[in-house]
Write an enzyme that holds these catalytic residues in place. Structure first.
Site, PDB file in Angstrom:
ATOM      1  N   GLN A  13       0.826  -1.216   0.000  1.00 20.84           N
ATOM      2  CA  GLN A  13       0.000   0.000   0.000  1.00 20.84           C
ATOM      3  C   GLN A  13       0.862   1.268   0.000  1.00 20.84           C
ATOM      4  O   GLN A  13       0.642   2.171  -0.796  1.00 20.84           O
ATOM      5  CB  GLN A  13      -0.926   0.005   1.232  1.00 20.84           C
ATOM      6  N   ASP A  35      10.082  -6.521  -4.515  1.00 24.22           N
ATOM      7  CA  ASP A  35       9.072  -7.142  -3.657  1.00 24.22           C
ATOM      8  C   ASP A  35       9.240  -8.649  -3.778  1.00 24.22           C
ATOM      9  O   ASP A  35       9.936  -9.140  -4.672  1.00 24.22           O
ATOM     10  CB  ASP A  35       7.652  -6.722  -4.093  1.00 24.22           C
ATOM     11  N   ARG A  37       6.915 -10.591  -4.585  1.00 23.59           N
ATOM     12  CA  ARG A  37       6.149 -11.006  -5.767  1.00 23.59           C
ATOM     13  C   ARG A  37       5.829  -9.789  -6.629  1.00 23.59           C
ATOM     14  O   ARG A  37       5.959  -8.662  -6.177  1.00 23.59           O
ATOM     15  CB  ARG A  37       4.872 -11.738  -5.379  1.00 23.59           C
ATOM     16  N   ASP A  53      13.543 -11.228  -1.621  1.00 25.59           N
ATOM     17  CA  ASP A  53      13.086 -11.614  -0.279  1.00 25.59           C
ATOM     18  C   ASP A  53      13.950 -10.844   0.717  1.00 25.59           C
ATOM     19  O   ASP A  53      15.154 -11.096   0.838  1.00 25.59           O
ATOM     20  CB  ASP A  53      13.257 -13.136  -0.120  1.00 25.59           C
ATOM     21  N   TYR A 143       2.492  -7.680  15.990  1.00 24.08           N
ATOM     22  CA  TYR A 143       2.957  -6.594  15.122  1.00 24.08           C
ATOM     23  C   TYR A 143       3.518  -5.434  15.950  1.00 24.08           C
ATOM     24  O   TYR A 143       4.601  -4.919  15.673  1.00 24.08           O
ATOM     25  CB  TYR A 143       1.760  -6.130  14.284  1.00 24.08           C
TER      26      TYR A 143
HETATM   27  C1  AKB Z   1      -2.447  -1.895  10.789  1.00 22.23           C
HETATM   28  O1  AKB Z   1      -3.655  -1.659  10.954  1.00 22.23           O
HETATM   29  O2  AKB Z   1      -1.897  -2.933  11.136  1.00 22.23           O
HETATM   30  C2  AKB Z   1      -1.593  -0.807  10.160  1.00 22.23           C
HETATM   31  C3  AKB Z   1      -0.946   0.054  11.188  1.00 22.23           C
HETATM   32  C4  AKB Z   1      -1.758   0.989  11.998  1.00 22.23           C
HETATM   33  O3  AKB Z   1       0.243   0.004  11.347  1.00 22.23           O
HETATM   34  N1  AKB Z   1      -2.370  -0.015   9.269  1.00 22.23           N
END
Ligand code: AKB
Length: 312
Positions: A13, A35, A37, A53, A143
Site C-alpha cells: 500500500q 518485492d 512477488r 526476499d 505486530y
Molecule cells: C495496521 O492496521 O496494522 C496498520 C498500522 C496501523 O500500522 N495499518
C-alpha cells in the site's frame, strides 16, 4: 554523485505510491522497486523491478551492490491482523528484514535507511488521547511488539554505529491506488470501495472506535520531508509520532453519507476490535512539527471527497 534508491516491499500500500513519487522526483531508472512477488503494472513497467526476499541478506546485498544503492526504504512487513494469525512468520519478516538493512548501513554499504513504525507500538496502558512522543509503550500485539523492538534497534544502530535511520509511527493509511492488506485500520479503505459498489458496508470494528488516520498523500510527503531533513534536525532515532486526523467508523460513514445519502453501515466486530482497543485515539506529533516542520493537509472531509472521486 548519482543517488540510487531501493524500495523493499514496493508492491504494498505505501510502497506503490512511494516508488511512483520517488521515480517522478529522481527519474525512473534511479528508483529500484523490489518485492517478494510481482505487483501493480504501473510500478513494474515504469522502472527497474527485482523479485527480492528482504529476509535473505545475500540476495539483498547483491541487489544493493549491482545498482549501487545508497538509500533503502524498507516497506515490507506483516501487518497487525495477519501477524496475530502467523506470529513467528511476522516476527521473522518484520525483524530479520530490518536487521539486514541496518547491517548493510552499519557496513557502510548504504548511507541512509527509512523504516516504517506504527501506532501499534502503543498499548492499553498508553495515554489514549494526544499520545505523547515518549510515553508508556506496552504493545500486546505481535505486530506492535515487532515495531517497538524495531524502534529500539534503530535507535541502537544510530547511537552505536552512526546509522542514519529515520522512521515514522504511521497511523492507519487511506489510499485509492493499492489496497492495504492484513491491517486493523483497513476498514477505512474498504468502506469507500463498498460505498461505491454496494452502497453498504459491514464494519469489523465497533461504531465508536476512534483511531488516528492519514491520507496517503500526507504520509508520502511526511516520509520524503523526514528523509530530506538535515541529519542534525532529527532528534528522534526511534520513530516520530505523526498525526493528521482521528475518526470513528460512525464518523467516516457520516462523511460518506454526505456524498452518497443512501449509504448504510452495520457493525460486526471481530478479533480486530481487541487490537484496535489497545491503540490510541489521537496522537501528539509536536516533535515532528518542531523538528522537521510536519503539517498535515488532509482532514476527513477532504479524504472522503478525494477517495470517492478517484475510485468513482
Ligand atoms: C495496521 O492496521 O496494522 C496498520 C498500522 C496501523 O500500522 N495499518
Amino acid at each position: 554523485m548519482q543517488k540510487y534508491i531501493l524500495i523493499i516491499g514496493a508492491c504494498g500500500q505505501i510502497g506503490t505510491e512511494l516508488t511512483l513519487t520517488l521515480r517522478q522526483r529522481y527519474g525512473n531508472d534511479k528508483v529500484i522497486a523490489s518485492d517478494i512477488r510481482e505487483g501493480n503494472e504501473s510500478l513494474m513497467e515504469s522502472g527497474p523491478f527485482e523479485i527480492l526476499d528482504a529476509t535473505d541478506y545475500d540476495a539483498l546485498e547483491e541487489v544493493v551492490a549491482y545498482y549501487e544503492i545508497s538509500e533503502v526504504y524498507l516497506m515490507a512487513a506483516m501487518l497487525s491482523a495477519t501477524a496475530e494469525k502467523f506470529p513467528m512468520r511476522a516476527w521473522n519478516l518484520n525483524m530479520n528484514s530490518l536487521f539486514n538493512v541496518l547491517n548493510l548501513a552499519k557496513e557502510k554499504k548504504i548511507d541512509k535507511v527509512f523504516w516504517p513504525s506504527s501506532i501499534a507500538v502503543f498499548g492499553a496502558n498508553t495515554p489514549d488521547t494526544l499520545t505523547p512522543q515518549s510515553t508508556i509503550m506496552e504493545p500486546s500485539t505481535v505486530y506492535g511488539i515487532s515495531k517497538q523492538s524495531g524502534e529500539r534497534w534503530c535507535n541502537y544502530y544510530h547511537n552505536k554505529f552512526h546509522v542514519d535511520v529515520r522512521s515514522i509511527r504511521y497511523p492507519g493509511l487511506i489510499s485509492w491506488k493499492t489496497m492495504p492488506g492484513g491491517g486493523t485500520t483497513d476498514y477505512a479503505v474498504e468502506i469507500y470501495h463498498k460505498a461505491l459498489s454496494e452502497k453498504k458496508y459491514t464494519c469489523f470494528l465497533r461504531e465508536d472506535t476512534e483511531l488516528p488516520m492519514m491520507f496517503m498523500d500526507d504520509a508520502i510527503r511526511a516520509t520524503l520531508e523526514l528523509m530530506d531533513a538535515p541529519a542534525e534536525d532529527i532528534k528522534v532515532r526511534s520513530a516520530y509520532n505523526l498525526s493528521a486526523m482521528s475518526f470513528t467508523p460512525a464518523q467516516i460513514a457520516d462523511s460518506i453519507k454526505s456524498h452518497i445519502p443512501e449509504f448504510e453501515i452495520s457493525y460486526e466486530p471481530d478479533f480486530r476490535q481487541a487490537i484496535a482497543d489497545t491503540w490510541p485515539s489521537s496522537i501528539d506529533d509536536s516533535s515532528a512539527q518542531t523538528e522537521w516542520g510536519w503539517q498535515p493537509e488532509f482532514d476527513l472531509e477532504r479524504t472522503t471527497s478525494e477517495m470517492l472521486e478517484k475510485l468513482g
